[in-house]
Write a protein that holds these residues in place. Sequence first.
Motif, PDB file in Angstrom:
ATOM      1  N   MET A  22     -47.577  72.875  36.244  1.00 39.39           N
ATOM      2  CA  MET A  22     -47.331  73.327  37.622  1.00 39.39           C
ATOM      3  C   MET A  22     -48.532  72.955  38.487  1.00 39.39           C
ATOM      4  N   PRO A  23     -48.332  72.324  39.639  1.00 39.55           N
ATOM      5  CA  PRO A  23     -49.457  71.937  40.503  1.00 39.55           C
ATOM      6  C   PRO A  23     -50.005  73.136  41.276  1.00 39.55           C
ATOM      7  N   PHE A  24     -50.993  73.788  40.708  1.00 37.74           N
ATOM      8  CA  PHE A  24     -51.567  74.956  41.371  1.00 37.74           C
ATOM      9  C   PHE A  24     -52.344  74.533  42.607  1.00 37.74           C
ATOM     10  N   VAL A  25     -52.276  75.369  43.633  1.00 37.86           N
ATOM     11  CA  VAL A  25     -52.966  75.104  44.882  1.00 37.86           C
ATOM     12  C   VAL A  25     -54.470  75.213  44.645  1.00 37.86           C
ATOM     13  N   GLU A  26     -55.216  74.223  45.099  1.00 39.47           N
ATOM     14  CA  GLU A  26     -56.662  74.227  44.923  1.00 39.47           C
ATOM     15  C   GLU A  26     -57.378  74.979  46.034  1.00 39.47           C
ATOM     16  N   ASP A  27     -56.842  74.915  47.230  1.00 39.87           N
ATOM     17  CA  ASP A  27     -57.484  75.553  48.383  1.00 39.87           C
ATOM     18  C   ASP A  27     -56.461  76.425  49.094  1.00 39.87           C
ATOM     19  N   MET A  28     -56.598  77.732  49.012  1.00 42.73           N
ATOM     20  CA  MET A  28     -55.626  78.651  49.601  1.00 42.73           C
ATOM     21  C   MET A  28     -55.576  78.567  51.127  1.00 42.73           C
ATOM     22  N   ARG A  29     -56.558  77.929  51.722  1.00 47.25           N
ATOM     23  CA  ARG A  29     -56.483  77.732  53.174  1.00 47.25           C
ATOM     24  C   ARG A  29     -55.328  76.820  53.550  1.00 47.25           C
ATOM     25  N   ASP A  30     -54.833  76.055  52.572  1.00 45.13           N
ATOM     26  CA  ASP A  30     -53.709  75.152  52.829  1.00 45.13           C
ATOM     27  C   ASP A  30     -52.354  75.838  52.663  1.00 45.13           C
ATOM     28  N   VAL A  31     -52.342  77.095  52.251  1.00 45.41           N
ATOM     29  CA  VAL A  31     -51.078  77.822  52.033  1.00 45.41           C
ATOM     30  C   VAL A  31     -50.797  78.718  53.235  1.00 45.41           C
ATOM     31  N   VAL A  54     -30.937  83.350  43.886  1.00 44.24           N
ATOM     32  CA  VAL A  54     -32.176  83.451  44.654  1.00 44.24           C
ATOM     33  C   VAL A  54     -33.200  82.444  44.135  1.00 44.24           C
ATOM     34  N   THR A  55     -33.363  82.393  42.821  1.00 45.05           N
ATOM     35  CA  THR A  55     -34.311  81.445  42.232  1.00 45.05           C
ATOM     36  C   THR A  55     -33.928  80.017  42.580  1.00 45.05           C
ATOM     37  N   SER A  56     -32.640  79.719  42.496  1.00 45.98           N
ATOM     38  CA  SER A  56     -32.163  78.376  42.833  1.00 45.98           C
ATOM     39  C   SER A  56     -32.473  78.027  44.283  1.00 45.98           C
ATOM     40  N   THR A  57     -32.329  79.012  45.175  1.00 47.34           N
ATOM     41  CA  THR A  57     -32.657  78.776  46.582  1.00 47.34           C
ATOM     42  C   THR A  57     -34.115  78.363  46.734  1.00 47.34           C
ATOM     43  N   VAL A 100     -38.184  74.981  48.722  1.00 50.19           N
ATOM     44  CA  VAL A 100     -39.635  74.830  48.873  1.00 50.19           C
ATOM     45  C   VAL A 100     -40.059  73.362  49.032  1.00 50.19           C
ATOM     46  N   PRO A 101     -39.546  72.416  48.236  1.00 51.09           N
ATOM     47  CA  PRO A 101     -39.959  71.024  48.456  1.00 51.09           C
ATOM     48  C   PRO A 101     -39.613  70.505  49.854  1.00 51.09           C
ATOM     49  N   VAL A 102     -38.460  70.923  50.378  1.00 53.46           N
ATOM     50  CA  VAL A 102     -38.063  70.485  51.718  1.00 53.46           C
ATOM     51  C   VAL A 102     -38.978  71.108  52.770  1.00 53.46           C
ATOM     52  N   GLN A 103     -39.289  72.386  52.619  1.00 49.59           N
ATOM     53  CA  GLN A 103     -40.196  73.040  53.559  1.00 49.59           C
ATOM     54  C   GLN A 103     -41.554  72.349  53.576  1.00 49.59           C
ATOM     55  N   ASN A 104     -42.053  71.997  52.417  1.00 51.30           N
ATOM     56  CA  ASN A 104     -43.344  71.312  52.366  1.00 51.30           C
ATOM     57  C   ASN A 104     -43.267  69.915  52.964  1.00 51.30           C
ATOM     58  N   ARG A 105     -42.151  69.251  52.745  1.00 46.82           N
ATOM     59  CA  ARG A 105     -41.978  67.926  53.344  1.00 46.82           C
ATOM     60  C   ARG A 105     -41.993  68.003  54.866  1.00 46.82           C
ATOM     61  N   LEU A 106     -41.537  69.156  55.402  1.00 48.54           N
ATOM     62  CA  LEU A 106     -41.531  69.354  56.852  1.00 48.54           C
ATOM     63  C   LEU A 106     -42.835  69.968  57.360  1.00 48.54           C
ATOM     64  N   GLY A 146     -45.221  83.488  40.870  1.00 45.88           N
ATOM     65  CA  GLY A 146     -44.396  84.188  39.908  1.00 45.88           C
ATOM     66  C   GLY A 146     -43.806  83.267  38.864  1.00 45.88           C
ATOM     67  N   PRO A 147     -43.077  83.846  37.889  1.00 40.07           N
ATOM     68  CA  PRO A 147     -42.545  83.088  36.750  1.00 40.07           C
ATOM     69  C   PRO A 147     -41.173  82.483  37.045  1.00 40.07           C
ATOM     70  N   GLY A 148     -40.687  81.726  36.069  1.00 39.82           N
ATOM     71  CA  GLY A 148     -39.301  81.277  36.088  1.00 39.82           C
ATOM     72  C   GLY A 148     -39.004  80.127  37.022  1.00 39.82           C
ATOM     73  N   LEU A 149     -40.045  79.381  37.429  1.00 44.75           N
ATOM     74  CA  LEU A 149     -39.849  78.268  38.348  1.00 44.75           C
ATOM     75  C   LEU A 149     -40.275  76.955  37.694  1.00 44.75           C
ATOM     76  N   PRO A 150     -39.718  75.828  38.132  1.00 42.80           N
ATOM     77  CA  PRO A 150     -40.088  74.537  37.544  1.00 42.80           C
ATOM     78  C   PRO A 150     -41.567  74.218  37.761  1.00 42.80           C
ATOM     79  N   GLY A 151     -42.096  73.396  36.881  1.00 41.03           N
ATOM     80  CA  GLY A 151     -43.501  73.067  36.941  1.00 41.03           C
ATOM     81  C   GLY A 151     -43.914  72.154  38.062  1.00 41.03           C
ATOM     82  N   ASP A 152     -42.941  71.581  38.783  1.00 42.16           N
ATOM     83  CA  ASP A 152     -43.328  70.648  39.846  1.00 42.16           C
ATOM     84  C   ASP A 152     -43.425  71.308  41.219  1.00 42.16           C
TER      85      ASP A 152
END
Length: 356
Positions: A1-10, A24-27, A32-38, A46-52
Amino acid sequence: MPFVEDMRDVEVIAPNFKRRLSGVTSTIIQLVPVQNRLGQKVATLGPGLPGDLPAMRWRDLPALWKAPGRRPLRIWHARRNIEMLPGILLRDVLRMKLKLVFTSASQRRHSAWTRLLVSRMDAVVATSRKTASYLGVPNTVVMHGIDVERFSPPADKAAAKAACGLNSGQKFAGCFGRVRHQKGTDLFVDAMIALLPSRPGWSAIVAGRTTPQHAAFEAGLRQRVRNAGLADRILFVGEHADINRWYRALDLFVAPQRWEGFGLTPLEAMASGVPVVATDVGAFSEQIVGGAGETGILVGPDDLPAMVEAAAAFLDDDGRREAAGHRGRSHVTANFAIENEARQLGLVYAQAIGGD
């Protein structure tokens, strides 16, 4: 999982505090990838999410006392009670720099505990107008969207069927999703048992996961199919990660749910150019267009005769079915692309922060 290195970017945190895969998990996984792309700078927690998916660690929580790089506050976007409550504690007890957003898909009156939690939110999102009517607090309706590139019509329908190992000379009606009573899989099977004997050019597909507690339910359906002499035409194909390929092989989709929170399968089918027969549950009435702009037909929940009649109307009319499929694709791309959902959530976030 790509952990955030600098929380100022979150700038937005999407907590997921339930290990079991759910809608909910599927949502979260899709959005999230689309939101980040925008450019919305979202990290999960939290748990239960893909590593990417980008994620923050629990040890990063102290960083929430400081504002992110570009904004005075962060968004904590909860989708369950178990995510609202920690957000309230972080904001109100620990005084972290957060605004709380909650998304609800529920179509029933909330418990007193949930209503209390919701009343503490800075902004509330409803996934449909029907959901909004149950909330009792100011809210913004933001309908779920789908990836309209992933779910798209095939260039060659016969080739799409062959790619799934199906008879390219047959037409197929499909029902996709978890195999269980709530999802109405038995209604679909019974409808096909009624329709297929007099329509030799049609077959049916049931695709989806069957959990151990519903194994006997599926076994009973398979026995009904065998008793009807249709085991070679009503196919149980299991769960597929590449379900978009199976939509492309369909000529009609049936969503027979008895209950649903929102429900994405009609959107996925319509985006694939496939007309839909669906029960009037969840947000299906807000997804499917009838009348002159027909993309499908709604029937009452648990109404097998109505489902049989509606499915027959498409099975027996190639022109109507193909026209509805084309209109469905246009309707979904214009109104239910996942990028639209992400942009609307971005506006909710901005308004919540601006209300500080």
